[in-house]
Design an enzyme around this catalytic site. Structure first.
Site, PDB file in Angstrom:
ATOM      1  CD  GLN A 103      -2.922   1.231   2.230  1.00  0.00           C
ATOM      2  OE1 GLN A 103      -2.441   1.298   3.360  1.00  0.00           O
ATOM      3  NE2 GLN A 103      -4.219   1.321   2.002  1.00  0.00           N
ATOM      4  CE1 TYR A 183      -3.510   9.067   7.632  1.00  0.00           C
ATOM      5  CE2 TYR A 183      -4.708   7.166   6.811  1.00  0.00           C
ATOM      6  CZ  TYR A 183      -4.119   7.857   7.859  1.00  0.00           C
ATOM      7  OH  TYR A 183      -4.160   7.346   9.133  1.00  0.00           O
ATOM      8  NE  ARG A 230      -8.908  -0.038   2.274  1.00  0.00           N
ATOM      9  CZ  ARG A 230      -8.842  -0.367   3.554  1.00  0.00           C
ATOM     10  NH1 ARG A 230      -7.909   0.150   4.333  1.00  0.00           N
ATOM     11  NH2 ARG A 230      -9.673  -1.241   4.066  1.00  0.00           N
ATOM     12  N   GLY A 323      -9.597  -6.990   8.198  1.00  0.00           N
ATOM     13  CA  GLY A 323      -8.547  -6.277   8.915  1.00  0.00           C
ATOM     14  C   GLY A 323      -8.263  -6.934  10.255  1.00  0.00           C
TER      15      GLY A 323
HETATM   16  C1  FMN Z   1      -4.276  -1.607  13.541  1.00  0.00           C
HETATM   17  C2  FMN Z   1      -4.896  -1.070  12.272  1.00  0.00           C
HETATM   18  C3  FMN Z   1      -4.114  -0.423  11.347  1.00  0.00           C
HETATM   19  C4  FMN Z   1      -4.661   0.031  10.135  1.00  0.00           C
HETATM   20  N1  FMN Z   1      -3.838   0.597   9.195  1.00  0.00           N
HETATM   21  C5  FMN Z   1      -4.315   0.864   7.955  1.00  0.00           C
HETATM   22  C6  FMN Z   1      -3.439   1.244   6.907  1.00  0.00           C
HETATM   23  O1  FMN Z   1      -2.206   1.335   7.050  1.00  0.00           O
HETATM   24  N2  FMN Z   1      -3.999   1.507   5.698  1.00  0.00           N
HETATM   25  C7  FMN Z   1      -5.351   1.415   5.475  1.00  0.00           C
HETATM   26  O2  FMN Z   1      -5.810   1.662   4.363  1.00  0.00           O
HETATM   27  N3  FMN Z   1      -6.182   1.028   6.452  1.00  0.00           N
HETATM   28  C8  FMN Z   1      -5.712   0.722   7.672  1.00  0.00           C
HETATM   29  N4  FMN Z   1      -6.554   0.255   8.645  1.00  0.00           N
HETATM   30  C9  FMN Z   1      -7.971   0.011   8.326  1.00  0.00           C
HETATM   31  C10 FMN Z   1      -8.186  -1.455   7.936  1.00  0.00           C
HETATM   32  O3  FMN Z   1      -7.575  -1.751   6.686  1.00  0.00           O
HETATM   33  C11 FMN Z   1      -9.686  -1.776   7.826  1.00  0.00           C
HETATM   34  O4  FMN Z   1     -10.261  -0.898   6.888  1.00  0.00           O
HETATM   35  C12 FMN Z   1     -10.415  -1.641   9.141  1.00  0.00           C
HETATM   36  O5  FMN Z   1      -9.738  -2.333  10.172  1.00  0.00           O
HETATM   37  C13 FMN Z   1     -11.851  -2.189   9.033  1.00  0.00           C
HETATM   38  O6  FMN Z   1     -11.818  -3.566   8.660  1.00  0.00           O
HETATM   39  P1  FMN Z   1     -12.095  -4.716   9.754  1.00  0.00           P
HETATM   40  O7  FMN Z   1     -13.455  -4.425  10.326  1.00  0.00           O
HETATM   41  O8  FMN Z   1     -12.058  -6.007   8.993  1.00  0.00           O
HETATM   42  O9  FMN Z   1     -11.034  -4.611  10.804  1.00  0.00           O
HETATM   43  C14 FMN Z   1      -6.035  -0.156   9.880  1.00  0.00           C
HETATM   44  C15 FMN Z   1      -6.840  -0.786  10.856  1.00  0.00           C
HETATM   45  C16 FMN Z   1      -6.284  -1.249  12.025  1.00  0.00           C
HETATM   46  C17 FMN Z   1      -7.162  -1.975  13.018  1.00  0.00           C
END
Ligand code: FMN
Length: 372
Positions: A103, A183, A230, A323
């Site tokens: 990413q 971002y 994304r 995630g």
């Molecule tokens: C610890 C953590 C770090 C994350 N870092 C990023 C990231 O670097 N880039 C991004 O696009 N989303 C990031 N996200 C968002 C996740 O990609 C995802 O959209 C979010 O956790 C919701 O999905 P989930 O319900 O399956 O966890 C992060 C989420 C978490 C929990």
């Protein structure tokens, strides 16, 4: 549940040849705690390898330049050391028969002068997101950023291009443009964060212009069908973002225009929080955008095994990105396959350095030998 479930079916379209439809969503884990912000085979390589039974892994956001950083200990993809570090990571994932995209990230105003020798972070307009930045001295309030000049915008587009070229050198299977979650690129899309009066602001087309310049620039250094991107259209009230009545029409425009490209995928997030009271927010992202987008659609946010299978079966998405379940279940695919209960994640170790809460979550299923 068994191998018949849709999540576990292979997916073959364009350059994507995935053994299943389970994707590891990009997650910042802040383990590049070294002077070069370099990933290593020992830490990040091992972490992603543990998760290589996913159809596709998308790495944590990796900053495309020094200017792009906004959090401590996040890895970059702009120096030779970092490229070498990522090569160790991709080698490990490939040895375990996995596929991995990186990413590409620029945080824009979600940063702090501490990261820039006291200089201001940059953004489309000088508007403080009134958020927090995670610096070496802990969480600090964000500041009013510097409005980017057109020249700075053009050189940032080139930074994305160079980062994509670096990713190819590090043997990634593709890249995901991080145009989401408040971002830099997302800051351009919304009128509340972009009040420019030049060719990058004002109309919907102008606010989306930088994204298409980034895609066009990256296409010069790698195949278009290995580029994903994304979007998080209904992000509101977090990461400094505020929607208005033009926000969803802007995403409609972007997503329809993406049909002119032959991208690897479009990765969308359902709303991160409850936006049902906002008249101009869209509460059902996959349902709205599936009919508008012809290519591969990946959906994310709050999915579990059951809802993941349901969204695929209903035809509202092709792939599901998980995630937090991937933080604590390296063998998520095998757990779905073998009906094994999931392990809970521990938020306290999401961003702490070292192996704890990173490499020590248990595998509770039978796995392929390459994953051991
Ligand atoms: C610890 C953590 C770090 C994350 N870092 C990023 C990231 O670097 N880039 C991004 O696009 N989303 C990031 N996200 C968002 C996740 O990609 C995802 O959209 C979010 O956790 C919701 O999905 P989930 O319900 O399956 O966890 C992060 C989420 C978490 C929990």
């Amino acid at each position: 549940m068994n191998k018949e479930q849709t999540l576990l079916q292979p997916y073959n379209k364009g350059s994507l040849n995935l053994k299943n439809r389970v994707v590891m969503a990009p997650m910042t884990r802040s383990r590049a705690a070294n002077a070069e912000n370099k990933p290593t085979g020992e830490l990040q390589g091992e972490y992603y390898k543990q998760r290589a039974s996913a159809g596709l892994i998308i790495t944590e956001g990796a900053q495309i330049s020094k200017q792009a950083v906004g959090y401590i200990n996040t890895p970059g993809i702009h120096s030779e050391e970092q490229i070498q570090g990522w090569k160790e990571v991709t080698d490990k994932v490939h040895e375990a028969d996995g596929k991995i995209y990186i990413q590409l990230w620029h945080v824009g105003r979600m940063s702090h002068p501490d990261f820039h020798n006291g200089n201001l972070p940059v953004a489309p307009s000088a508007i403080n997101p009134n958020s927090k930045s995670f610096t070496s001295e802990g969480l600090k309030d964000t500041v009013t950023p510097k409005e980017m000049s057109v020249e700075e915008i053009k050189s940032t587009v080139q930074d994305f291009k160079q980062a994509a070229a670096n990713a190819m050198k590090a043997d990634f299977d593709g890249v995901e443009i991080h145009s989401s979650n408040g971002y830099l690129l997302h800051q351009f899309f919304n009128g509340t964060s972009n009040q420019r009066t030049d060719e990058y602001g004002g109309s919907i087309e102008n606010r989306a212009k930088i994204l298409f310049e980034v895609i066009d620039a990256i296409k010069e250094v790698m195949p278009e069908e290995k580029i994903g991107l994304r979007l998080n259209p209904s992000l509101h009230g977090i990461f400094g973002m505020t929607m208005d009545e033009e926000t969803i029409p802007t995403f409609d425009y972007i997503i329809k225009k993406l049909n002119d490209y032959n991208l690897a995928y479009l990765h969308l997030s359902e709303p991160f929080n409850d936006v049902s009271d906002l008249p101009f927010a869209e509460t059902e992202i996959a349902k709205r955008y599936r009919p508008m987008y012809n290519g591969t659609l990946m959906i994310n946010t709050n999915f579990d095994q059951e809802s993941g299978n349901t969204v695929l079966k209903a035809g509202n998405a092709d792939l599901v990105a998980f995630g937090k379940p991937y933080v604590s279940n390296p063998d998520l695919v095998e757990r779905f396959e073998q009906g094994v209960e999931l392990t809970e994640w521990d938020e306290k170790t999401f961003y702490t350095p070292g192996k704890e809460g990173y490499l020590d979550y248990p595998v509770k299923t039978e796995r392929e030998p390459a994953l051991k």
